[in-house]
Design a protein around this motif. Structure first.
Motif, PDB file in Angstrom:
ATOM      1  N   PRO A  93      -6.148  -6.151  -3.224  1.00 29.62           N
ATOM      2  CA  PRO A  93      -6.525  -4.728  -3.304  1.00 29.62           C
ATOM      3  C   PRO A  93      -6.506  -4.160  -4.722  1.00 29.62           C
ATOM      4  O   PRO A  93      -7.077  -3.105  -4.980  1.00 29.62           O
ATOM      5  CB  PRO A  93      -5.472  -4.033  -2.427  1.00 29.62           C
TER       6      PRO A  93
ATOM      7  N   LYS B 223       0.834  -1.215   0.000  1.00 28.17           N
ATOM      8  CA  LYS B 223       0.000   0.000   0.000  1.00 28.17           C
ATOM      9  C   LYS B 223       0.864   1.258   0.000  1.00 28.17           C
ATOM     10  O   LYS B 223       0.547   2.251  -0.670  1.00 28.17           O
ATOM     11  CB  LYS B 223      -0.936   0.027   1.207  1.00 28.17           C
TER      12      LYS B 223
ATOM     13  N   HIS C 200       2.170   1.751  -3.395  1.00 29.32           N
ATOM     14  CA  HIS C 200       1.063   2.226  -4.239  1.00 29.32           C
ATOM     15  C   HIS C 200       0.845   3.715  -4.032  1.00 29.32           C
ATOM     16  O   HIS C 200       0.677   4.484  -4.989  1.00 29.32           O
ATOM     17  CB  HIS C 200      -0.215   1.444  -3.899  1.00 29.32           C
ATOM     18  N   ASP C 201       0.852   4.151  -2.768  1.00 21.68           N
ATOM     19  CA  ASP C 201       0.596   5.557  -2.456  1.00 21.68           C
ATOM     20  C   ASP C 201       1.690   6.475  -2.990  1.00 21.68           C
ATOM     21  O   ASP C 201       1.427   7.642  -3.302  1.00 21.68           O
ATOM     22  CB  ASP C 201       0.458   5.745  -0.933  1.00 21.68           C
TER      23      ASP C 201
ATOM     24  N   TYR D 257      -3.815  -3.061  -6.468  1.00 22.62           N
ATOM     25  CA  TYR D 257      -2.860  -1.979  -6.693  1.00 22.62           C
ATOM     26  C   TYR D 257      -2.124  -2.208  -8.020  1.00 22.62           C
ATOM     27  O   TYR D 257      -1.586  -3.291  -8.254  1.00 22.62           O
ATOM     28  CB  TYR D 257      -1.832  -1.902  -5.564  1.00 22.62           C
TER      29      TYR D 257
END
Length: 375
Positions: free
Chosen positions: A136, A114, A117-118, A138
């Motif tokens: 998720p 995550k 990804h961010d 991504y």
């Protein structure tokens, strides 16, 4: 006059050299794995694979976007700990690496994914196998090895159809990896008619399993499935022998499918009962496995464990996408990475829309005369 002429020539050479250097661009690729603690042998193996790829890429004199590129590996220690893994992921983001190879463990890779990804940095893992990693969706997350959905299920099918096992006890270490592969195995085993007679839990730091193994022994299963890594799998095999459980098959995923478990089991005869699964073809059957292993052993003699060819391929894969995009900018080359059809050492690598590898192979192994051998 001679002094002025020499100074002029020297200045000209210096300016020219400066212009050449200015055209060289440093590109960092991150790597994350446990480099300390009981799983450090896995982490060093992964790092060695990635580092070998970096050295070979630099020897090629690659030019991208009109600049000669020099790659550098930024290796970080996540200690197989989810919190430290998240901190390492943020550090790599802050360092503006162009891509990440890793992490080793599902428990560190899932939260780290995550973060990558961010900050829009692609990550490729060649060892984290929990199916939840890609759920998720991504666009920055890629896996180049079979997931536990294949490994756990494959072991259960083999246990039912080939070994004709009727009963099994399931033990896991409560990590994302261990629990994940154990759950897949258990569900598939039950569907295949195998009865799960006992379930026990330990941790990825434990070394004494006498209590849980004594409880398992009382149920007298045909086999024990262990979801976890070899620092626990090895001592577990040794203690099973001490408790007179040498007639039981010992099943597990890629976490115990290492050469290191031979040492960690201390020569226990129960090693002969191990059947484990690895999410790829055997090295000898990989497209470039034999040649790669020769080069790896020359550089890192006696250090090969299991995942180094995948981290090697993951590093090469990232750079291949950069070359096709003619850019080292993650936001630019990400689309090319998703469209990869890369002939690696381990396999031809292409991806599904969710970042899972298309048609990943897996192999079952046993230990013959103390050596890991494909079945």
């Amino acid at each position: 006059m001679q002094w002025k002429l020499k100074l002029t020539v020297l200045a000209g050479v210096t300016v020219a050299a400066g212009a050449v250097c200015a055209q060289e661009q440093l590109v960092r690729i991150g790597h994350a794995a446990p480099l300390s603690g009981p799983q450090a042998h896995y982490g060093r193996d992964n790092e060695n694979g990635a580092r070998m790829a970096i050295e070979e890429l630099n020897a090629q004199g690659i030019t991208i976007g009109g600049k000669k590129i020099r790659f550098e590996l930024q290796a970080e220690d996540d200690a197989a700990d989810p919190k430290q893994g998240a901190a390492v992921a943020q550090k790599l983001c802050d360092s503006k690496v162009a891509g990440v190879v890793g992490h080793l463990n599902s428990g560190t890779t899932i939260p780290a994914s995550k973060i990558y990804h961010d900050c829009a940095i692609p990550m490729v893992t060649g060892s984290a196998t929990n199916p939840n990693l890609t759920k998720p969706g991504y666009k920055t997350t890629f896996r180049i090895i079979a997931s536990d959905s294949a490994l756990g299920a494959g072991l259960a099918v083999y246990a039912a159809d080939t070994l004709r096992l009727r009963t099994v006890a399931v033990i896991d270490d409560r990590t994302a990896y261990g629990q994940g592969v154990a759950d897949v195995f258990k569900k598939t085993a039950i569907a295949k008619g195998i009865k799960v007679v006992d379930e026990q839990f330990t941790t990825d730091k434990a070394t004494d399993f006498m209590a849980i193994l004594t409880a398992v022994k009382a149920k007298n299963p045909d086999a024990v499935f262990y979801g976890g890594m070899d620092p626990q799998g090895g001592p577990m095999l040794r203690q099973m022998e001490q408790l007179g459980m040498g007639h039981m098959t010992f099943l597990g995923g890629d976490g115990i499918c290492t050469s290191e478990i031979v040492k960690l089991s201390g020569g226990a005869k129960t090693l002969n009962n191990v059947v484990c699964a690895e999410g790829a073809a055997p090295l000898a059957k990989m497209p470039g496995g034999t040649g790669w292993k020769t080069r790896f052993d020359a550089k890192y003699p006696g250090l090969y464990q299991i995942y180094a060819p995948y981290t090697y391929d993951a590093t090469q894969l990232l750079v291949d996408a950069m070359k096709r995009a003619d850019s080292v900018d993650p936001k630019v080359y990400l689309n090319e990475l998703a469209k990869s059809h890369f002939q690696g050492v381990t396999a031809t690598i292409a991806f599904e829309a969710n970042g899972e590898m298309k048609n990943p192979p897996f192999t079952l192994y046993h230990f013959k005369d103390g050596k890991k051998t494909p079945m």
